[in-house]
Structure formats: structure tokens, C-alpha cells
Design a protein around this motif. Sequence first.
Motif: not given
Length: 315
Positions: A39-48, A82-98
Motif C-alpha cells: 500500500n505504501h513504502a515500508v518505512e510508512h507501513t512500519a510507522d503505521n 500503491g494505495s490512494p490513501e495518505p502514506d501515514l495514518l492520521p494517528l498520534p506519532t508513535a511513542t515506541t520505536r520500530i
Amino acid sequence: MPRRVILDCDTGTDDAIAIMLAAARPELDLLAVTAVWGNHAVEHTADNSRRTLDLIGRSDIPVYAGRGAPVAPPPGAPAAEGSPEPDLLPLPTATTRIEPQDAVEWLVETARSTTERFTLVPTGSMSNVASAVAADPSFVDAVEEIVVMGGVIERGGLLPEVETNVGYDPEAAQQVLDAGFERLVLVPIDTTYRAIVATEQCATLRDDGGVAAGVAADFIEQRIERYRRLPAMRGRAAAPVHDALTVAYLVDSTLVTLRPATVRVHTGDSPTRGRTDIAFDPAGAVRVAVEPDAPRFFELLRESLARLKPGPAPS
């Protein structure tokens, strides 16, 4: 004992709902989420994926980032859109790391070291899974069941000719089919389009309260606006939540009927690249999900998301 599960996701909206569903169920022990491109680049799918788990209070579940490209595309193969959705979901920034370890390495090491088999659920491109099998063919022995969201049975109708998860990396999809997994279940879009969630059901999700239900309702409403323009929906105010139905099968296998089939993917530089040939056959090695129980699926989704109430909805 809960079923040990690894989700392999290209996290957009429906993957996020699938993650929340898996994390909510006591029948499932979600070991990790491995992120893959699609759907998105892997750095974005991991962040999501990380954002989704942190949102619902499950920061204890690790996220690993894996492959960011197909395994072996032929020269001149068109790039996935890829997906027509925005790369990053509209959620708060992650508080823990990948996690710093590569997802494919982690999958292989986990399979080698485990004394208990696990269920693997790819809901994006199958690049990570094919890479794990290539790195160690015995990887398949650690997998009790692999449940793949992908493929399409009927062609020439209202559904796309190529389902995107398979179409992103057809070579990887065929490698997974040929890998020798003891039990492989395929959940095609023909089935997920028969278990759609409507606008009024989104209101029901919100009535249950809680951050997860509200976010899921928002995501499904976004999907409805996009899907209602597609021929298969014919303007209806409803949309499939493909990956959530795939996870729901893990909780209650009777939500869908399984039929044995043989499945082949069109690979290489064929003009039909990415298509799936699904032929029902009593001797087929793949179990294909058909005829979902849509009301029971929504009720399971509703009840599961209502369990996740770690805090107020994000502003």
C-alpha cells in the motif's frame, strides 16, 4: 492456549483495523507485526503499524520493517501504484520505536528457534514471506497455518482483474504458493466484498465507545467514500475491510466456507501479470475462503474493538 500469530502487513486503514482486531482477541497471541511494502513504502507501513499498536495500548507488541521492493521482478515490469490513501495514518506519532532488526531476518530466526509453531497472516505483498522461505526453506515447518489475504476468483465482472496484494509482487506470491506450507488458506476479494461494512454500522461502532472503535469507524468511512465509486459497490455506502475478515477467520473459522482449490499466479512479463487462476478441485492444496457470514463478521468486529478502551480518542 491462544493461537500464536504474526501479522505481515502493508499497513493502511484495513490493515490497521486487522491489527486492532488481532490485539483485542484473547484467542490470539499477537507475537509481532512485520511490515512490508505494498500500500505504501515500508518505512510508512512500519510507522503505521507502530502507531496503531501504541494507540490501543499494545506497545509491548514489536514491529519489524522488512522488504521495500519486489523479490525478483522481470525487466521492465511496471511499478506498483500503491494505495490512494495518505502514506501515514492520521494517528498520534508513535511513542515506541520500530525494532532495529530486519523483519525477514527476525522471521527466519524466530522459525529456527521456536518450539511452538505459529500462524502467519500476510495481508500485503508477499515479499517478506517469500524472502524468508528463500533464506531458509525449513521456515515453512514452523508455520502451522498461513492465511493469505489476496487473489480474485472471478474475472471479467465487477471486480478488478488483478488483486493488489498479489499484483504488487506476483513472483513472491507464486513462491509462497509453491513453498510447501502444511496448510495455506487464501481469502480472495470475492469473499471480502461479500462482507462489507456500511455507514450505519460505523455509527454502531462509535456507539460502543472507545478509541479503537472510533478510529475504525473513521477509517471505514474513508474507505466507503473511495469504494463507492468502484463498479463492484455501485454507489453503495459500504466498503470491504479485507484484512479484518482475514483475521476474523483466525478467531472463528466458521465465518467463511473453505473450498479446496489449485491456485496459480501469472508472473513474468505476461500482459496478465498478477492475475490468479483459482480452480476448485477436491485434491487442491489451497483452501479458498468463500461465502462469508457478513452479520457475524461485523458482530465479531464490533465486540472485539469495544474491548480496546485504553484512553480518550486522539484530538
